[in-house]
Design a protein around this motif. Sequence first.
Motif, PDB file in Angstrom:
ATOM      1  N   GLN A 379       0.835  -1.193   0.000  1.00  0.00           N
ATOM      2  CA  GLN A 379       0.000   0.000   0.000  1.00  0.00           C
ATOM      3  C   GLN A 379       0.869   1.242   0.000  1.00  0.00           C
ATOM      4  OE1 GLN A 379      -2.547  -0.141   3.412  1.00  0.00           O
ATOM      5  NE2 GLN A 379      -3.458  -2.103   2.870  1.00  0.00           N
ATOM      6  N   LYS A 380       0.346   2.308  -0.626  1.00  0.00           N
ATOM      7  CA  LYS A 380       1.027   3.590  -0.543  1.00  0.00           C
ATOM      8  C   LYS A 380       0.883   4.204   0.849  1.00  0.00           C
ATOM      9  CE  LYS A 380      -1.145   4.583  -4.396  1.00  0.00           C
ATOM     10  NZ  LYS A 380      -1.725   5.333  -5.532  1.00  0.00           N
ATOM     11  N   ALA A 381       0.011   3.616   1.682  1.00  0.00           N
ATOM     12  CA  ALA A 381      -0.168   4.062   3.068  1.00  0.00           C
ATOM     13  C   ALA A 381       0.508   3.089   4.018  1.00  0.00           C
ATOM     14  CB  ALA A 381      -1.646   4.185   3.397  1.00  0.00           C
ATOM     15  N   PRO A 464     -11.152   5.468  -8.398  1.00  0.00           N
ATOM     16  CA  PRO A 464     -11.081   6.345  -7.228  1.00  0.00           C
ATOM     17  C   PRO A 464     -10.840   5.552  -5.951  1.00  0.00           C
ATOM     18  CG  PRO A 464     -12.972   6.909  -8.605  1.00  0.00           C
ATOM     19  CD  PRO A 464     -12.431   5.613  -9.115  1.00  0.00           C
ATOM     20  N   ALA A 465      -9.903   6.044  -5.129  1.00  0.00           N
ATOM     21  CA  ALA A 465      -9.575   5.326  -3.894  1.00  0.00           C
ATOM     22  C   ALA A 465      -8.670   6.184  -3.026  1.00  0.00           C
ATOM     23  CB  ALA A 465      -8.887   4.001  -4.212  1.00  0.00           C
ATOM     24  N   ASN A 466      -8.674   5.904  -1.724  1.00  0.00           N
ATOM     25  CA  ASN A 466      -7.666   6.461  -0.837  1.00  0.00           C
ATOM     26  C   ASN A 466      -6.384   5.643  -0.983  1.00  0.00           C
ATOM     27  OD1 ASN A 466      -8.251   4.079   0.506  1.00  0.00           O
ATOM     28  ND2 ASN A 466      -9.152   5.063   2.308  1.00  0.00           N
ATOM     29  N   LEU A 467      -5.396   5.884  -0.144  1.00  0.00           N
ATOM     30  CA  LEU A 467      -4.104   5.220  -0.340  1.00  0.00           C
ATOM     31  C   LEU A 467      -4.167   3.705  -0.197  1.00  0.00           C
ATOM     32  CD1 LEU A 467      -1.597   7.717   1.330  1.00  0.00           C
ATOM     33  CD2 LEU A 467      -2.201   7.464  -1.077  1.00  0.00           C
ATOM     34  N   PRO A 468      -4.961   3.126   0.725  1.00  0.00           N
ATOM     35  CA  PRO A 468      -5.054   1.662   0.758  1.00  0.00           C
ATOM     36  C   PRO A 468      -5.931   1.075  -0.335  1.00  0.00           C
ATOM     37  CG  PRO A 468      -5.483   2.621   2.923  1.00  0.00           C
ATOM     38  CD  PRO A 468      -5.549   3.725   1.936  1.00  0.00           C
ATOM     39  N   GLY A 469      -6.674   1.906  -1.080  1.00  0.00           N
ATOM     40  CA  GLY A 469      -7.435   1.388  -2.214  1.00  0.00           C
ATOM     41  C   GLY A 469      -8.938   1.339  -2.030  1.00  0.00           C
ATOM     42  N   PHE A 470      -9.516   2.139  -1.104  1.00  0.00           N
ATOM     43  CA  PHE A 470     -10.947   2.085  -0.825  1.00  0.00           C
ATOM     44  C   PHE A 470     -11.581   3.457  -1.011  1.00  0.00           C
ATOM     45  CE2 PHE A 470      -8.820  -1.277   1.402  1.00  0.00           C
ATOM     46  CZ  PHE A 470      -9.637  -2.376   1.188  1.00  0.00           C
ATOM     47  N   THR A 471     -12.880   3.459  -1.287  1.00  0.00           N
ATOM     48  CA  THR A 471     -13.610   4.699  -1.487  1.00  0.00           C
ATOM     49  C   THR A 471     -14.987   4.569  -0.868  1.00  0.00           C
ATOM     50  OG1 THR A 471     -14.340   6.300  -3.154  1.00  0.00           O
ATOM     51  CG2 THR A 471     -14.536   3.978  -3.719  1.00  0.00           C
ATOM     52  N   GLN A 472     -15.769   5.630  -0.950  1.00  0.00           N
ATOM     53  CA  GLN A 472     -17.126   5.633  -0.412  1.00  0.00           C
ATOM     54  C   GLN A 472     -18.095   6.068  -1.502  1.00  0.00           C
ATOM     55  OE1 GLN A 472     -16.589   6.618   4.272  1.00  0.00           O
ATOM     56  NE2 GLN A 472     -16.541   8.370   2.914  1.00  0.00           N
ATOM     57  N   GLY A 473     -19.260   5.439  -1.520  1.00  0.00           N
ATOM     58  CA  GLY A 473     -20.238   5.803  -2.523  1.00  0.00           C
ATOM     59  C   GLY A 473     -21.326   4.767  -2.665  1.00  0.00           C
ATOM     60  N   LEU A 474     -21.825   4.627  -3.890  1.00  0.00           N
ATOM     61  CA  LEU A 474     -22.982   3.793  -4.184  1.00  0.00           C
ATOM     62  C   LEU A 474     -22.685   2.924  -5.396  1.00  0.00           C
ATOM     63  CD1 LEU A 474     -26.078   3.395  -3.429  1.00  0.00           C
ATOM     64  CD2 LEU A 474     -26.531   4.992  -5.309  1.00  0.00           C
ATOM     65  N   GLY A 598      -4.926  10.342 -20.686  1.00  0.00           N
ATOM     66  CA  GLY A 598      -3.538  10.727 -20.455  1.00  0.00           C
ATOM     67  C   GLY A 598      -3.252  12.205 -20.549  1.00  0.00           C
ATOM     68  N   ARG A 599      -4.276  13.061 -20.428  1.00  0.00           N
ATOM     69  CA  ARG A 599      -4.040  14.508 -20.510  1.00  0.00           C
ATOM     70  C   ARG A 599      -3.776  15.114 -19.137  1.00  0.00           C
ATOM     71  NH1 ARG A 599      -8.628  14.061 -23.959  1.00  0.00           N
ATOM     72  NH2 ARG A 599      -9.941  14.858 -22.272  1.00  0.00           N
ATOM     73  N   ASN A 600      -4.498  14.616 -18.120  1.00  0.00           N
ATOM     74  CA  ASN A 600      -4.407  15.179 -16.776  1.00  0.00           C
ATOM     75  C   ASN A 600      -3.844  14.162 -15.797  1.00  0.00           C
ATOM     76  OD1 ASN A 600      -5.753  17.495 -17.808  1.00  0.00           O
ATOM     77  ND2 ASN A 600      -7.723  16.463 -17.508  1.00  0.00           N
ATOM     78  N   GLU A 601      -3.439  14.646 -14.633  1.00  0.00           N
ATOM     79  CA  GLU A 601      -2.827  13.792 -13.624  1.00  0.00           C
ATOM     80  C   GLU A 601      -3.744  12.643 -13.218  1.00  0.00           C
ATOM     81  OE1 GLU A 601      -0.002  15.962 -10.526  1.00  0.00           O
ATOM     82  OE2 GLU A 601      -1.915  16.999 -10.730  1.00  0.00           O
ATOM     83  N   ASN A 602      -3.132  11.496 -12.945  1.00  0.00           N
ATOM     84  CA  ASN A 602      -3.854  10.401 -12.313  1.00  0.00           C
ATOM     85  C   ASN A 602      -4.090  10.751 -10.851  1.00  0.00           C
ATOM     86  OD1 ASN A 602      -2.625   9.349 -14.746  1.00  0.00           O
ATOM     87  ND2 ASN A 602      -3.248   7.341 -14.046  1.00  0.00           N
ATOM     88  N   LEU A 603      -5.209  10.272 -10.309  1.00  0.00           N
ATOM     89  CA  LEU A 603      -5.579  10.620  -8.948  1.00  0.00           C
ATOM     90  C   LEU A 603      -5.247   9.537  -7.929  1.00  0.00           C
ATOM     91  CD1 LEU A 603      -9.072  12.295  -9.477  1.00  0.00           C
ATOM     92  CD2 LEU A 603      -7.035  13.403  -8.572  1.00  0.00           C
ATOM     93  N   SER A 604      -5.452   8.256  -8.298  1.00  0.00           N
ATOM     94  CA  SER A 604      -5.517   7.239  -7.257  1.00  0.00           C
ATOM     95  C   SER A 604      -4.585   6.063  -7.439  1.00  0.00           C
ATOM     96  CB  SER A 604      -6.954   6.694  -7.161  1.00  0.00           C
ATOM     97  OG  SER A 604      -7.884   7.724  -6.974  1.00  0.00           O
ATOM     98  N   PHE A 605      -4.593   5.437  -8.636  1.00  0.00           N
ATOM     99  CA  PHE A 605      -4.011   4.103  -8.749  1.00  0.00           C
ATOM    100  C   PHE A 605      -2.532   4.156  -9.091  1.00  0.00           C
ATOM    101  CE2 PHE A 605      -4.319  -0.280 -10.936  1.00  0.00           C
ATOM    102  CZ  PHE A 605      -3.864  -0.905  -9.797  1.00  0.00           C
TER     103      PHE A 605
END
Length: 713
Positions: A379-381, A464-474, A598-605
Amino acid sequence: MDGQDANRGGWSGRRRLLASALAATCLAPLGAGAADLAAPRPAPAPSYIDWSGGYVGLEGSAGASFGALDFGPTTIGGRTVPAFRTGDATGRSDRGRDATTAVGGLLGGYSWQTGPWLYGIEVGIAGANLKRPVASPAPGFGYEAADPAFSLIRAKTDIYGTLRARLGFSFERSLVYATFGLAGAETRLLASYPDLAGGGAATARRDLSRLGFTLGAGVQYAVTEELALGLDYRYLDLGRSARFGLGTVPGPDGGPVSTRVGFTSHQMLARLSWYPGGLTLPPEPDEAAPHDPAAATSDRVSLHGQTTFVNQGVTGFRSPYRGENSLVPHQAQATTTATAFLGLKLWEGTELYYNPEFSQGFGLSRTLGVAGFVNGEAQKAGAPFPKLRSNRYFLRQTFGLGGETEDVPDGPNQVATRRDVERITVVAGKFALGDYFDGNVYAHDPRVDFMNWSLWASTAWDFPANLPGFTQGLMVEYNRKEFAIRAAYTQVPKEPSSDVLDPRLFRRAGATIEFEERHVLPGLDQPGKIRLGLFSNLGNSANYREVVALTQAGLFGDVNDAAAATRRPRRKSGVYLNLEQALTADLGVFARASYADGRNENLSFTDVDRSVSGGLSLKGTAWDRPADTIGLGATVNGLSPAHRTYFADGGLGLLIGDGRLTYAPERAVEAYYALGLTKALTVSLDYQFVANPGYNRDRGPAHFFGTRLHADF
């Protein structure tokens, strides 16, 4: 005498018959008791192992143990030295960064057991290779011009010893336990004080014998009647020493050196224990797999767990320069996770789940340097100590639509139930998108199959994910026998590689939709699936072309500063295709292809804009090892032109950044053998070859070797 004889005998015959019946009724219990006294029935065998007796063993790890030295305050000639690394001008402490070390040694002990409860004592001695700097040059003492990598003082710790009590609980073939006791270590402090004003250098050495305490916990599993495999975590605290002298700094600003040092360590060790007296194994449970319906605690509750321990190292490779996110040669690291899967059926069709997880350790180079990273458990965390997170908590509602039904076995995050094949499922809460999307029966679980990120996932999908790889939603899914359609709307990180999810769900979020087709391959009569996914994320990110142009125009001195200053809500979209196909009951193939704009920064992975991967998975039935698996896979990753330019100008991504770039596609091959020792215990050997790590032709190729221990219940 039969009934007719009794009737012919009149009342006297009936009386004799009644007397005989009464006698038999009255004497039967006495006869049964006598028989029981003569041949007592054996007591049922306990459902757990009795671990009583002596044992010896081996334990060790490469990269799973972390030591920290709290150094200072230090004085030179009576003046307090500022803690250079931490910037603490008071000089109260210069706490060294946690240092990874390899530990290996011998253990022995004796246990007593009352019912399932165990108590015992254990002694261990281990060698370690902890060698690291603990104090850097301090300003104001003539060392300002020194190499920043230079350290005045270095520490070496070679030997650890422990004497511990163990308290445990035995169930089935497993033992969980806690430990406490004494710990000791030998530490050498080596000092080198060059006189930068032109004089001679001075050196000093101090040997410290340290005694402190240790606390820990562990789990072990009986593989045979004499051998047990286990994982053991321990925390060592050797306290702070009294102030001691450490030589003299030469020169006009010098003088006698005095300091103090404190030491703590977190260790995660794999263990192999031998019980020469033998263990009596409990009877095997009736179920054919650890998660069959018969294993369910009830029809309303599900309780399962897992632990996975990965040791991985990389050999030397060509590395003419290094950046902040570069892969470093000649190193080993390890990761450990332990997860509980708790489930409760609230009422029919409604279930609540919670997954607390402990994790410890880092991937190689702190999970940096390779876009298709080589350890799926890293993990990145990461943390040098066991860190507890609530990784999943979600509510699942299933709406049956009638028709054909199916039985679902009890398992991780699944209460045993019967449900309609045609149904709508709604999941709300915290989860991993990989729980529902981009699945693949042959390459999707780095705890038991492929470990390379680009083989168990579509790596151009920046989910989409936090550093360990999880997110919140539906997440909503419509399922039929022939196909399924699922979609999710979830939070994104507040900025690239952030552990904080953006709370503005209706302004910045990620949307994913997947269509899954199921079929039986004509001619082979074997099942297969094809998944097509589309994703689009709106998050706070920078545009690669823009930040490169601003930097080259001289408005920013560093491309990373330009990226941080120009981040705003931008969209990133892409697609992935995922295939799995059984060729026989034991052989299957898989393939993935994914693409992002590939135009903008990656967010999560990770830092991938195009990826193609594939491989095969073979069960060991042909050599009488049906629980074993061999896997072979390959992958190629690429970047968009704008993304390449960003890295060439010194940009840092989520995982990579060498400071410059001679671009080439990143290519990797992975092979593993997973040995199923029991229904719940798997040991794997893993090899990976990576050409052009971080897309850099100037680096590599690199060879990675790993071992993996996985247990579940």
